[in-house]
Design an enzyme around this catalytic site. Structure first.
Site, PDB file in Angstrom:
ATOM      1  N   ASP A 124     -31.867  34.352 -25.875  1.00 11.43           N
ATOM      2  CA  ASP A 124     -32.357  33.479 -27.388  1.00 11.43           C
ATOM      3  C   ASP A 124     -33.433  34.449 -27.998  1.00 11.43           C
ATOM      4  O   ASP A 124     -34.354  34.390 -28.420  1.00 11.43           O
ATOM      5  CB  ASP A 124     -32.774  31.664 -27.079  1.00 11.43           C
ATOM      6  CG  ASP A 124     -33.306  31.286 -28.738  1.00 11.43           C
ATOM      7  OD1 ASP A 124     -32.538  31.845 -29.559  1.00 11.43           O
ATOM      8  OD2 ASP A 124     -34.201  30.368 -29.006  1.00 11.43           O
TER       9      ASP A 124
HETATM   10  C1  SPV Z   1     -34.224  26.117 -31.253  1.00 17.13           C
HETATM   11  O1  SPV Z   1     -33.903  25.060 -30.856  1.00 17.13           O
HETATM   12  O2  SPV Z   1     -33.044  26.675 -30.904  1.00 17.13           O
HETATM   13  C2  SPV Z   1     -34.901  26.206 -31.789  1.00 17.13           C
HETATM   14  C3  SPV Z   1     -36.337  25.043 -31.611  1.00 17.13           C
HETATM   15  O3  SPV Z   1     -35.029  27.250 -33.016  1.00 17.13           O
HETATM   16  S1  SPV Z   1     -36.910  25.685 -30.782  1.00 17.13           S
HETATM   17  O4  SPV Z   1     -36.258  26.104 -29.451  1.00 17.13           O
HETATM   18  O5  SPV Z   1     -38.484  24.375 -30.703  1.00 17.13           O
HETATM   19  O6  SPV Z   1     -38.243  27.086 -31.627  1.00 17.13           O
HETATM   20 MG    MG Z   2     -34.036  28.370 -32.286  1.00 11.86          MG
END
Ligand code: SPV
Ligand code: MG
Length: 291
Positions: free
Chosen positions: A54
């Site tokens: 991510d």
């Molecule tokens: C996502 O679902 O990618 C988010 C939420 O940004 S979190 O992972 O809680 O940051």
């Molecule tokens: Mg996110």
């Protein structure tokens, strides 16, 4: 009703509403069938489904491709987790243009720097965007949208980055004034102290969205009391499917047989149903030459 209008009404209504994470066409369809009013197209789980981190390792056009499948497979609104908008104001406004073309109802952008890091990973790596710069990005996005009901949610990462309530409120208010439709206040604490403190001072100024992944033990009634408008169950389809897939793969590898697996997995017919195989069979009757 347009998907944009539905999402806008969901966020602006005084009732507490819920949307759920999906990361591809199939999971989006499953969210819709479960009865949710909307879908969270999660940056975290779309990345994970592609086997990457991510950290904007998947390009924004790769994310768009996934969204197109999600949008085509469903009729409820999709709110995209647009990370930081994938660049400066110019990248963010082009994103809005492309999302509207794909019938995506809204986007959430967070006040961090590109490439972003997931909020639950090491706070030292979470520098925040300059407030003025971020407000310019919000304005550019709102000026670009063609559909007046398209939603821009702004996500305040002040708590995540280790700043306090004052900074969170300062940012949320600046984003509200820049034209954001709602504020997502994020916290990685396992209790709701930060969220409670924020809600008290915020005092209903503008709709608030939360992601209670880490403070999952808080009863939903408490969120309602605090006046939260929208809750995002942000990653639970991905987590459920990883768990199911790991169990199935390990069992098959171990047992070298389908005997004990068949009753624990979805049927092939269920996949056909979700894919709308019947519609194609009917269309074939209609459009193929009669024999
Ligand atoms: C996502 O679902 O990618 C988010 C939420 O940004 S979190 O992972 O809680 O940051
Ligand atoms: Mg996110």
């Amino acid at each position: 009703m347009k998907k944009t209008t539905t999402l806008k009404e969901t966020i602006y209504s005084k009732n507490l509403d819920f949307i759920m994470e999906a990361h591809n066409g199939m999971s989006a369809k499953i969210v819709e069938e479960a009865g949710f009013k909307g879908i969270w197209a999660s940056g975290f789980t779309i990345s994970a489904s592609l086997g990457v981190r991510d950290n904007n390792e998947a390009s924004w056009t790769q994310v768009l491709d996934v969204l197109e499948f999600m949008s085509d497979a469903t009729s409820i609104p999709i709110l995209l987790d647009g990370d930081t908008g994938y660049g400066n104001f110019n990248n963010a406004r082009r994103l809005v243009q492309k999302l509207e073309q794909r019938n995506i109802a809204g986007v959430c952008i967070e006040d961090k720097l590109f490439p972003k890091t997931n909020s639950f990973i090491n706070s030292k790596a979470q520098p925040l965007a300059d407030v003025e710069e971020f407000c310019g990005k919000i304005k550019a996005m709102k000026d670009t949208q063609q559909d007046e009901d398209f939603i821009v949610v702004t996500r305040v990462e002040a708590f995540i980055a280790g700043w306090g309530l004052k900074e969170a409120l300062r940012r949320a208010e600046a984003y509200r004034q820049a034209g954001a439709d709602a504020v997502l206040i994020h916290s990685k604490r396992s209790d709701i102290k930060e969220i409670e403190a924020f809600m008290k001072e915020w005092n209903g100024r503008h709709p608030v969205v939360i992601v209670p992944t880490k403070y999952y033990s808080t009863p939903t009634a408490r969120f309602k009391e605090l006046g939260i408008n929208l809750i995002i169950w942000a990653n639970h389809n991905m987590r459920a499917s990883i768990d199911a897939m790991q169990k199935t793969a390990r069992q098959l590898h171990r047992e070298k047989s389908l005997i004990n697996v068949e009753s624990n997995v979805a049927t092939v017919e269920e996949i056909f149903r979700l894919q709308r195989a019947e519609e194609l069979m009917a269309a074939e009757k209609k459009y193929f030459p009669a024999k």
